[in-house]
Write a protein that holds these residues in place. Structure first.
Motif, PDB file in Angstrom:
ATOM      1  N   GLY A 116       4.674   4.746  -2.008  1.00  0.00           N
ATOM      2  CA  GLY A 116       4.722   5.417  -3.303  1.00  0.00           C
ATOM      3  C   GLY A 116       4.833   4.498  -4.499  1.00  0.00           C
ATOM      4  O   GLY A 116       4.870   4.960  -5.632  1.00  0.00           O
ATOM      5  N   GLN A 117       4.914   3.189  -4.273  1.00  0.00           N
ATOM      6  CA  GLN A 117       5.026   2.240  -5.384  1.00  0.00           C
ATOM      7  C   GLN A 117       3.677   1.547  -5.580  1.00  0.00           C
ATOM      8  O   GLN A 117       3.167   0.895  -4.657  1.00  0.00           O
ATOM      9  CB  GLN A 117       6.108   1.202  -5.096  1.00  0.00           C
ATOM     10  CG  GLN A 117       6.312   0.218  -6.236  1.00  0.00           C
ATOM     11  CD  GLN A 117       7.439  -0.765  -5.944  1.00  0.00           C
ATOM     12  OE1 GLN A 117       8.324  -0.498  -5.138  1.00  0.00           O
ATOM     13  NE2 GLN A 117       7.402  -1.907  -6.583  1.00  0.00           N
ATOM     14  N   ALA A 118       3.124   1.671  -6.752  1.00  0.00           N
ATOM     15  CA  ALA A 118       1.822   1.065  -7.046  1.00  0.00           C
ATOM     16  C   ALA A 118       1.928  -0.453  -7.050  1.00  0.00           C
ATOM     17  O   ALA A 118       2.952  -1.022  -7.447  1.00  0.00           O
ATOM     18  CB  ALA A 118       1.309   1.559  -8.391  1.00  0.00           C
ATOM     19  N   LEU A 119       0.864  -1.084  -6.623  1.00  0.00           N
ATOM     20  CA  LEU A 119       0.776  -2.538  -6.635  1.00  0.00           C
ATOM     21  C   LEU A 119       0.361  -2.993  -8.025  1.00  0.00           C
ATOM     22  O   LEU A 119      -0.553  -2.426  -8.630  1.00  0.00           O
ATOM     23  CB  LEU A 119      -0.262  -2.985  -5.598  1.00  0.00           C
ATOM     24  CG  LEU A 119      -0.316  -4.469  -5.272  1.00  0.00           C
ATOM     25  CD1 LEU A 119       0.989  -4.930  -4.651  1.00  0.00           C
ATOM     26  CD2 LEU A 119      -1.467  -4.736  -4.315  1.00  0.00           C
ATOM     27  N   GLY A 120       1.051  -4.008  -8.543  1.00  0.00           N
ATOM     28  CA  GLY A 120       0.704  -4.545  -9.853  1.00  0.00           C
ATOM     29  C   GLY A 120      -0.616  -5.291  -9.816  1.00  0.00           C
ATOM     30  O   GLY A 120      -1.156  -5.587  -8.752  1.00  0.00           O
ATOM     31  N   ARG A 121      -1.119  -5.612 -10.980  1.00  0.00           N
ATOM     32  CA  ARG A 121      -2.384  -6.331 -11.112  1.00  0.00           C
ATOM     33  C   ARG A 121      -2.208  -7.788 -10.710  1.00  0.00           C
ATOM     34  O   ARG A 121      -1.227  -8.434 -11.075  1.00  0.00           O
ATOM     35  CB  ARG A 121      -2.864  -6.229 -12.564  1.00  0.00           C
ATOM     36  CG  ARG A 121      -4.252  -6.786 -12.807  1.00  0.00           C
ATOM     37  CD  ARG A 121      -4.720  -6.496 -14.227  1.00  0.00           C
ATOM     38  NE  ARG A 121      -3.898  -7.107 -15.252  1.00  0.00           N
ATOM     39  CZ  ARG A 121      -4.055  -8.352 -15.697  1.00  0.00           C
ATOM     40  NH1 ARG A 121      -4.991  -9.126 -15.210  1.00  0.00           N
ATOM     41  NH2 ARG A 121      -3.258  -8.812 -16.652  1.00  0.00           N
ATOM     42  N   HIS A 122      -3.181  -8.332  -9.976  1.00  0.00           N
ATOM     43  CA  HIS A 122      -3.172  -9.741  -9.589  1.00  0.00           C
ATOM     44  C   HIS A 122      -3.198 -10.601 -10.845  1.00  0.00           C
ATOM     45  O   HIS A 122      -4.024 -10.396 -11.723  1.00  0.00           O
ATOM     46  CB  HIS A 122      -4.374 -10.036  -8.687  1.00  0.00           C
ATOM     47  CG  HIS A 122      -4.456 -11.461  -8.233  1.00  0.00           C
ATOM     48  ND1 HIS A 122      -5.633 -12.140  -8.185  1.00  0.00           N
ATOM     49  CD2 HIS A 122      -3.514 -12.325  -7.806  1.00  0.00           C
ATOM     50  CE1 HIS A 122      -5.416 -13.354  -7.744  1.00  0.00           C
ATOM     51  NE2 HIS A 122      -4.133 -13.493  -7.516  1.00  0.00           N
ATOM     52  N   ALA A 123      -2.267 -11.544 -10.936  1.00  0.00           N
ATOM     53  CA  ALA A 123      -2.139 -12.433 -12.093  1.00  0.00           C
ATOM     54  C   ALA A 123      -1.851 -11.638 -13.367  1.00  0.00           C
ATOM     55  O   ALA A 123      -2.322 -11.967 -14.444  1.00  0.00           O
ATOM     56  CB  ALA A 123      -3.368 -13.317 -12.251  1.00  0.00           C
ATOM     57  N   GLY A 124      -1.049 -10.572 -13.242  1.00  0.00           N
ATOM     58  CA  GLY A 124      -0.694  -9.727 -14.375  1.00  0.00           C
ATOM     59  C   GLY A 124       0.455 -10.313 -15.180  1.00  0.00           C
ATOM     60  O   GLY A 124       0.454 -11.488 -15.512  1.00  0.00           O
ATOM     61  N   GLY A 125       1.482  -9.500 -15.441  1.00  0.00           N
ATOM     62  CA  GLY A 125       2.595  -9.928 -16.287  1.00  0.00           C
ATOM     63  C   GLY A 125       3.551 -10.891 -15.604  1.00  0.00           C
ATOM     64  O   GLY A 125       3.751 -10.852 -14.399  1.00  0.00           O
TER      65      GLY A 125
END
Length: 144
Positions: A116-125
Motif C-alpha cells: 500500500g505504500q507507493a514507491l518514490g521516483r528514482h533519483a527523486g528528492g
C-alpha cells in the motif's frame, strides 16, 4: 549515456570509495561497500557497489567482481529485511541511461517495499541525513 563509454573516475561512487565524498555507510568488506541512497525511493533504500572495479554496468563487470557483489547484495538485503520488516524487497540494477542508470559505476539498489505504500521516483528528492543515519544503524546492526 549509452551502454558504451569510458569509466569516469570522477563519478560520485568512485569519489565515495576514495573518501572524497560523504556517504552514510551500512556495510563494507574487502569487495563491496553498501551505503544509503541519498535520493531514496523508500525508507531503507541502500546501494551496494564493488570496491575494485571500473565497470560502468553489469555488462562491463569482471566475472570475479560479480560473485562477491551479489553476496554483498544478499547480505545487506537480509539485514534490511531483519531491521525494517518490509513486506517485500526490490533488488534492481540499471544498465545505461535509457534503463534509468544515473551514476555510471556498477551498483545495485536494495529497496524495501511495504504493501500500500507507493514507491518514490528514482533519483527523486533528497533524504534527511539524520534519518538516513538512523536507518543505516538499524540495518548495520543486523548484518552478520
Amino acid at each position: 549515456m549509452s551502454l558504451d563509454g569510458t569509466y569516469d573516475d570522477g563519478n560520485i561512487f568512485a569519489r565515495i570509495l576514495r573518501g572524497e565524498a560523504p556517504a552514510v555507510r551500512v556495510f563494507e568488506d574487502d569487495h563491496v561497500l553498501a551505503f544509503m541512497d541519498v535520493f531514496p525511493q523508500s525508507r531503507g533504500h541502500a546501494l551496494v557497489i564493488p570496491k575494485h572495479s571500473a565497470a560502468r554496468t553489469l555488462l562491463d563487470a569482471e566475472p570475479q567482481v560479480v560473485g562477491p557483489l551479489m553476496l554483498g547484495v544478499q547480505r545487506v538485503a537480509r539485514a534490511v529485511r531483519s531491521a525494517l520488516k518490509p513486506d517485500g524487497i526490490s533488488i534492481m540494477q540499471f544498465n545505461g541511461a535509457p534503463a534509468g542508470q544515473t551514476v555510471f559505476h556498477l551498483h545495485v539498489h536494495i529497496i524495501p517495499r511495504w504493501e500500500g505504500q507507493a514507491l518514490g521516483r528514482h533519483a527523486g528528492g533528497m533524504a534527511d541525513l539524520k534519518e538516513l543515519q538512523a536507518v543505516a544503524q538499524q540495518i548495520a546492526a543486523q548484518i552478520t
